[in-house]
Write an enzyme that holds these catalytic residues in place. Structure first.
Site, PDB file in Angstrom:
ATOM      1  CB  SER A  29     -15.796 -19.210 -11.551  1.00  0.00           C
ATOM      2  OG  SER A  29     -15.804 -17.815 -11.706  1.00  0.00           O
ATOM      3  CE1 TYR A  47      -4.424  -1.058  -0.276  1.00  0.00           C
ATOM      4  CE2 TYR A  47      -3.298  -3.033   0.514  1.00  0.00           C
ATOM      5  CZ  TYR A  47      -4.391  -2.434  -0.084  1.00  0.00           C
ATOM      6  OH  TYR A  47      -5.458  -3.200  -0.509  1.00  0.00           O
ATOM      7  CB  THR A  85     -17.285 -21.793 -14.304  1.00  0.00           C
ATOM      8  OG1 THR A  85     -17.106 -20.396 -14.547  1.00  0.00           O
ATOM      9  CG2 THR A  85     -16.613 -22.613 -15.378  1.00  0.00           C
ATOM     10  N   PRO A  94     -12.961  -6.563 -14.226  1.00  0.00           N
ATOM     11  CG  PRO A  94     -11.862  -4.566 -14.668  1.00  0.00           C
ATOM     12  CD  PRO A  94     -12.284  -5.844 -15.288  1.00  0.00           C
ATOM     13  CD  GLU A 123      -6.917  -5.824   0.599  1.00  0.00           C
ATOM     14  OE1 GLU A 123      -5.681  -5.685   0.675  1.00  0.00           O
ATOM     15  OE2 GLU A 123      -7.633  -5.105  -0.139  1.00  0.00           O
ATOM     16  CG  PHE A 143     -15.576 -14.446 -16.256  1.00  0.00           C
ATOM     17  CD1 PHE A 143     -16.080 -14.538 -14.973  1.00  0.00           C
ATOM     18  CD2 PHE A 143     -15.642 -15.571 -17.074  1.00  0.00           C
ATOM     19  CE1 PHE A 143     -16.652 -15.713 -14.496  1.00  0.00           C
ATOM     20  CE2 PHE A 143     -16.213 -16.758 -16.612  1.00  0.00           C
ATOM     21  CZ  PHE A 143     -16.722 -16.829 -15.327  1.00  0.00           C
ATOM     22  N   GLY A 181     -21.751 -18.858 -22.397  1.00  0.00           N
ATOM     23  CA  GLY A 181     -20.394 -19.355 -22.645  1.00  0.00           C
ATOM     24  C   GLY A 181     -19.763 -19.954 -21.402  1.00  0.00           C
ATOM     25  CB  VAL A 182     -16.254 -19.974 -20.163  1.00  0.00           C
ATOM     26  CG1 VAL A 182     -15.791 -18.548 -19.884  1.00  0.00           C
ATOM     27  CG2 VAL A 182     -15.506 -20.970 -19.283  1.00  0.00           C
TER      28      VAL A 182
HETATM   29  C1  FAD Z   1     -13.871 -13.408 -10.908  1.00  0.00           C
HETATM   30  C2  FAD Z   1     -13.443 -13.965 -12.228  1.00  0.00           C
HETATM   31  C3  FAD Z   1     -13.751 -15.273 -12.548  1.00  0.00           C
HETATM   32  C4  FAD Z   1     -13.367 -15.790 -13.784  1.00  0.00           C
HETATM   33  N1  FAD Z   1     -13.690 -17.089 -14.077  1.00  0.00           N
HETATM   34  C5  FAD Z   1     -13.350 -17.604 -15.285  1.00  0.00           C
HETATM   35  C6  FAD Z   1     -13.692 -18.958 -15.614  1.00  0.00           C
HETATM   36  O1  FAD Z   1     -14.328 -19.681 -14.834  1.00  0.00           O
HETATM   37  N2  FAD Z   1     -13.283 -19.424 -16.822  1.00  0.00           N
HETATM   38  C7  FAD Z   1     -12.610 -18.652 -17.733  1.00  0.00           C
HETATM   39  O2  FAD Z   1     -12.255 -19.155 -18.804  1.00  0.00           O
HETATM   40  N3  FAD Z   1     -12.283 -17.372 -17.443  1.00  0.00           N
HETATM   41  C8  FAD Z   1     -12.617 -16.850 -16.237  1.00  0.00           C
HETATM   42  N4  FAD Z   1     -12.265 -15.557 -15.925  1.00  0.00           N
HETATM   43  C9  FAD Z   1     -11.442 -14.796 -16.891  1.00  0.00           C
HETATM   44  C10 FAD Z   1      -9.965 -15.130 -16.663  1.00  0.00           C
HETATM   45  O3  FAD Z   1      -9.558 -14.651 -15.387  1.00  0.00           O
HETATM   46  C11 FAD Z   1      -9.035 -14.460 -17.699  1.00  0.00           C
HETATM   47  O4  FAD Z   1      -9.331 -13.096 -17.756  1.00  0.00           O
HETATM   48  C12 FAD Z   1      -9.171 -15.097 -19.083  1.00  0.00           C
HETATM   49  O5  FAD Z   1      -8.814 -16.473 -19.030  1.00  0.00           O
HETATM   50  C13 FAD Z   1      -8.260 -14.357 -20.096  1.00  0.00           C
HETATM   51  O6  FAD Z   1      -6.963 -14.401 -19.611  1.00  0.00           O
HETATM   52  P1  FAD Z   1      -5.729 -14.579 -20.616  1.00  0.00           P
HETATM   53  O7  FAD Z   1      -4.487 -14.417 -19.826  1.00  0.00           O
HETATM   54  O8  FAD Z   1      -5.879 -15.792 -21.427  1.00  0.00           O
HETATM   55  O9  FAD Z   1      -5.930 -13.344 -21.577  1.00  0.00           O
HETATM   56  P2  FAD Z   1      -5.159 -11.933 -21.495  1.00  0.00           P
HETATM   57  O10 FAD Z   1      -3.758 -12.091 -21.940  1.00  0.00           O
HETATM   58  O11 FAD Z   1      -5.417 -11.336 -20.149  1.00  0.00           O
HETATM   59  O12 FAD Z   1      -5.964 -11.161 -22.627  1.00  0.00           O
HETATM   60  C14 FAD Z   1      -7.335 -10.839 -22.413  1.00  0.00           C
HETATM   61  C15 FAD Z   1      -8.008 -10.660 -23.782  1.00  0.00           C
HETATM   62  O13 FAD Z   1      -7.345  -9.656 -24.534  1.00  0.00           O
HETATM   63  C16 FAD Z   1      -7.061 -10.139 -25.839  1.00  0.00           C
HETATM   64  N5  FAD Z   1      -5.782  -9.535 -26.286  1.00  0.00           N
HETATM   65  C17 FAD Z   1      -4.544  -9.880 -25.903  1.00  0.00           C
HETATM   66  N6  FAD Z   1      -3.633  -9.101 -26.525  1.00  0.00           N
HETATM   67  C18 FAD Z   1      -4.320  -8.255 -27.310  1.00  0.00           C
HETATM   68  C19 FAD Z   1      -3.963  -7.211 -28.193  1.00  0.00           C
HETATM   69  N7  FAD Z   1      -2.686  -6.893 -28.392  1.00  0.00           N
HETATM   70  N8  FAD Z   1      -4.951  -6.539 -28.838  1.00  0.00           N
HETATM   71  C20 FAD Z   1      -6.250  -6.853 -28.639  1.00  0.00           C
HETATM   72  N9  FAD Z   1      -6.651  -7.841 -27.822  1.00  0.00           N
HETATM   73  C21 FAD Z   1      -5.697  -8.525 -27.164  1.00  0.00           C
HETATM   74  C22 FAD Z   1      -6.950 -11.651 -25.709  1.00  0.00           C
HETATM   75  O14 FAD Z   1      -7.286 -12.296 -26.911  1.00  0.00           O
HETATM   76  C23 FAD Z   1      -7.982 -11.927 -24.650  1.00  0.00           C
HETATM   77  O15 FAD Z   1      -9.253 -12.042 -25.252  1.00  0.00           O
HETATM   78  C24 FAD Z   1     -12.651 -15.006 -14.697  1.00  0.00           C
HETATM   79  C25 FAD Z   1     -12.323 -13.679 -14.360  1.00  0.00           C
HETATM   80  C26 FAD Z   1     -12.722 -13.163 -13.150  1.00  0.00           C
HETATM   81  C27 FAD Z   1     -12.374 -11.748 -12.804  1.00  0.00           C
HETATM   82  C1  HEM Z   2      -6.477   2.057  -1.622  1.00  0.00           C
HETATM   83  C2  HEM Z   2      -5.748   1.485  -2.569  1.00  0.00           C
HETATM   84  C3  HEM Z   2      -6.311   0.634  -3.668  1.00  0.00           C
HETATM   85  C4  HEM Z   2      -7.490   0.723  -4.346  1.00  0.00           C
HETATM   86  C5  HEM Z   2      -8.616   1.725  -4.126  1.00  0.00           C
HETATM   87  C6  HEM Z   2      -7.509  -0.339  -5.331  1.00  0.00           C
HETATM   88  C7  HEM Z   2      -8.551  -0.585  -6.207  1.00  0.00           C
HETATM   89  C8  HEM Z   2      -8.575  -1.605  -7.117  1.00  0.00           C
HETATM   90  C9  HEM Z   2      -9.685  -1.886  -8.009  1.00  0.00           C
HETATM   91  C10 HEM Z   2     -10.961  -1.096  -8.084  1.00  0.00           C
HETATM   92  C11 HEM Z   2      -9.368  -2.969  -8.736  1.00  0.00           C
HETATM   93  C12 HEM Z   2     -10.229  -3.667  -9.799  1.00  0.00           C
HETATM   94  C13 HEM Z   2     -11.044  -4.722  -9.060  1.00  0.00           C
HETATM   95  C14 HEM Z   2     -11.788  -5.707  -9.953  1.00  0.00           C
HETATM   96  O1  HEM Z   2     -11.140  -6.372 -10.793  1.00  0.00           O
HETATM   97  O2  HEM Z   2     -13.001  -5.878  -9.781  1.00  0.00           O
HETATM   98  C15 HEM Z   2      -8.069  -3.384  -8.321  1.00  0.00           C
HETATM   99  C16 HEM Z   2      -7.407  -4.457  -8.852  1.00  0.00           C
HETATM  100  C17 HEM Z   2      -6.085  -4.713  -8.601  1.00  0.00           C
HETATM  101  N1  HEM Z   2      -5.311  -4.137  -7.644  1.00  0.00           N
HETATM  102 FE1  HEM Z   2      -5.875  -2.684  -6.354  1.00  0.00          FE
HETATM  103  N2  HEM Z   2      -6.345  -1.049  -5.239  1.00  0.00           N
HETATM  104  C18 HEM Z   2      -5.584  -0.499  -4.248  1.00  0.00           C
HETATM  105  C19 HEM Z   2      -4.356  -0.936  -3.837  1.00  0.00           C
HETATM  106  C20 HEM Z   2      -3.617  -1.883  -4.485  1.00  0.00           C
HETATM  107  C21 HEM Z   2      -2.266  -2.235  -4.142  1.00  0.00           C
HETATM  108  C22 HEM Z   2      -1.491  -1.653  -2.965  1.00  0.00           C
HETATM  109  C23 HEM Z   2      -1.862  -3.166  -5.047  1.00  0.00           C
HETATM  110  C24 HEM Z   2      -0.513  -3.856  -5.171  1.00  0.00           C
HETATM  111  C25 HEM Z   2       0.597  -3.211  -5.348  1.00  0.00           C
HETATM  112  C26 HEM Z   2      -2.982  -3.431  -5.932  1.00  0.00           C
HETATM  113  C27 HEM Z   2      -2.978  -4.345  -6.968  1.00  0.00           C
HETATM  114  C28 HEM Z   2      -4.058  -4.647  -7.750  1.00  0.00           C
HETATM  115  C29 HEM Z   2      -4.033  -5.634  -8.819  1.00  0.00           C
HETATM  116  C30 HEM Z   2      -2.832  -6.444  -9.263  1.00  0.00           C
HETATM  117  C31 HEM Z   2      -5.314  -5.678  -9.358  1.00  0.00           C
HETATM  118  C32 HEM Z   2      -5.825  -6.554 -10.533  1.00  0.00           C
HETATM  119  C33 HEM Z   2      -5.933  -5.718 -11.780  1.00  0.00           C
HETATM  120  C34 HEM Z   2      -4.694  -5.725 -12.636  1.00  0.00           C
HETATM  121  O3  HEM Z   2      -3.922  -6.692 -12.585  1.00  0.00           O
HETATM  122  O4  HEM Z   2      -4.508  -4.751 -13.406  1.00  0.00           O
HETATM  123  N3  HEM Z   2      -4.012  -2.632  -5.563  1.00  0.00           N
HETATM  124  N4  HEM Z   2      -7.606  -2.553  -7.337  1.00  0.00           N
END
Ligand code: FAD
Ligand code: HEM
Length: 402
Positions: free
Chosen positions: A217, A95, A290, A396, A137, A394, A286-287
């Site tokens: 999930s 933080y 889950t 933010p 947390e 799936f 779709g997926v």
């Molecule tokens: C709470 C939660 C639950 C989830 N549960 C599931 C689940 O049960 N099953 C599941 O399959 N997924 C699930 N997801 C989604 C999963 O976490 C990932 O986000 C997903 O698998 C995509 O990750 P990735 O690393 O393969 O794609 P990433 O590398 O993160 O890319 C994301 C998307 O961007 C596209 N992309 C990448 N590079 C580019 C570019 N240069 N230009 C344009 N587009 C681009 C990719 O094709 C892809 O579609 C969940 C997400 C959350 C937040």
């Molecule tokens: C008060 C401080 C903070 C706030 C208000 C905040 C807020 C948020 C929010 C709104 C999201 C998106 C949540 C979602 O996916 O639904 C997020 C994701 C995330 N946060 Fe924080 N956050 C804080 C501090 C931090 C810190 C200290 C870290 C670590 C250095 C962190 C790391 C991440 C990461 C890694 C994600 C996932 C998104 C990504 O990978 O881009 N956050 N946070």
């Protein structure tokens, strides 16, 4: 508690900072990763590359600052974000790093307009907001089913639809590759987790110089055979998703994966599970099936008499995930409606169709962002009410409102 002066300055400066939100976010991440490259192992590299979702963190700090004198009212939203943070293993020591670079970015972007008084007020505000997150947390870490990313061995990998693979994994004690063995006694038989929650996978994809974390999930809350999740190969826009392709192509039975403990508050309303008046509506595409599949199983195990309406949409039969498993479960329920829509056959699940649903109903929705937006807007327009409509994108989720 922030001082009245801080409240006044923060409230007066939020609008101008929001206007500069993208610039602040860009400077913030650039400087933070330059000083702390190790954080590239935590943040989503694809999002950073595409400039996508980047504003969530900074904009949420600004949104929370508007409620500085009543942060307790934001607890539901903070809790939801904190679940993700706990799953990603964000720790108290992270933080101050974010705080330093966020305040630094505000200073850099505002230039001379950023007086010492303004910077002092925002530092106080950030610390106050951060302490709420840290406290929530801490409680989540204490109650997590295990700590950190623990090694699990994949015991099953099965195709459940075109481009969707289901994985089962059990705790492993023999993880080598430079990682410590799993000394935590993770007992799957004693584990209680809630249907709808997700685990977080920590991977080392070949196409990246960093580790990559993604949430998946659980499609069953029953852990007797192991932790069960399913992954869709994510190749939208002709770009290969980093982690989903890695899991599909390089992780097989016998391999070890690192998982953090289940998280998330997209779970069934407990008090409604035992009654039969308010039907359970499980809608997915779709997926996105889950978490609602886990809910279907949990509901039937707890009370098969409750009326269930199952609504599922996907491209075509080949993309229909877990079709047999769902049918086997629905066969055990006493009162069931099932509605399956194949887009390719012109069967549309649109907002107009939602008028067919009963009211009141306890509704859970999961799928792509456009699917969810259209379903949630449609349900709201039909006055289903925010307390009856639960959803898990799936991606933010949050919005702290204005
Ligand atoms: C709470 C939660 C639950 C989830 N549960 C599931 C689940 O049960 N099953 C599941 O399959 N997924 C699930 N997801 C989604 C999963 O976490 C990932 O986000 C997903 O698998 C995509 O990750 P990735 O690393 O393969 O794609 P990433 O590398 O993160 O890319 C994301 C998307 O961007 C596209 N992309 C990448 N590079 C580019 C570019 N240069 N230009 C344009 N587009 C681009 C990719 O094709 C892809 O579609 C969940 C997400 C959350 C937040
Ligand atoms: C008060 C401080 C903070 C706030 C208000 C905040 C807020 C948020 C929010 C709104 C999201 C998106 C949540 C979602 O996916 O639904 C997020 C994701 C995330 N946060 Fe924080 N956050 C804080 C501090 C931090 C810190 C200290 C870290 C670590 C250095 C962190 C790391 C991440 C990461 C890694 C994600 C996932 C998104 C990504 O990978 O881009 N956050 N946070």
């Amino acid at each position: 508690m922030a001082s009245p002066k801080t409240l006044e300055i923060v409230t007066a400066t939020v609008p101008v900072l929001e206007e500069h939100g993208t610039a602040i976010t860009t400077v913030f991440y650039k400087n933070m990763f330059a000083e702390h490259p190790e954080l590239l192992d935590i943040f989503n590299e694809t999002n950073q590359k595409l400039g996508r979702q980047q504003t969530a963190l900074a904009m949420t700090v600004l949104a929370a600052a508007k409620h500085l004198d009543k942060l307790a009212t934001l607890l539901p939203q903070v809790t939801q974000i904190s679940h993700k943070h706990r799953a990603l293993q964000i720790l108290p020591e992270h933080y101050p790093i974010v705080g330093k670079h966020l305040i630094g970015a505000i200073k850099e972007v505002l230039g001379e307009a950023a007086t010492d008084e303004i910077i002092h007020a925002w530092t106080e505000a950030y610390d106050e907001i951060a302490s709420v997150f840290i406290q929530i947390e801490q409680g989540m870490y204490e109650s997590a089913l295990w700590q950190g990313f623990a090694p699990f061995t994949v015991t099953q990998k099965t195709a459940v639809a075109t481009d969707i693979a289901a994985f089962t994994a059990v705790p492993s004690n023999e993880y080598k590759d430079g990682h410590t063995a799993n000394h935590q006694a993770i007992d799957l038989h004693k584990m209680r987790l809630s249907a709808g929650q997700y685990i977080t996978v920590n991977t080392d994809p070949k196409d990246s110089n960093h580790t990559a974390l993604r949430h998946y999930s659980l499609y069953s809350a029953n852990t007797e055979e192991g932790i069960k999740f399913a992954v869709r190969r994510d190749n939208r826009n002709a770009h290969h998703g980093l982690v989903s392709n890695h899991l599909h192509d390089h992780i097989n039975v016998g391999d070890t994966i690192l998982l953090s403990a289940p998280a998330g508050d997209f779970v069934l309303e407990q008090h409604l599970m035992t009654q039969n008046e308010v039907p359970l509506v499980l809608m997915s595409a779709g997926v996105g099936v889950t978490p609602v599949l886990a809910m279907l199983e949990a509901q039937i195990m707890a009370n098969p008499k409750r009326p269930i309406i199952w609504v599922y949409a996907c491209q075509n039969k080949a993309h229909h995930a877990f079709a047999d498993k769902v049918e086997a479960l629905l066969a055990k329920a006493e009162t069931v409606e099932r509605h399956v829509f194949y887009f390719e056959s012109g069967q549309l699940l649109d907002a107009a169709w939602l008028a067919n649903l009963p009211k009141p109903a306890d509704i859970y929705v999961c799928g792509s962002m456009p699917f969810m937006e259209s379903m949630i807007d449609g349900l709201m327009a039909l006055d289903h009410g925010v307390d009856s409509v639960h959803y898990e994108p799936f991606g933010p989720k949050m919005s702290l409102g204005s």
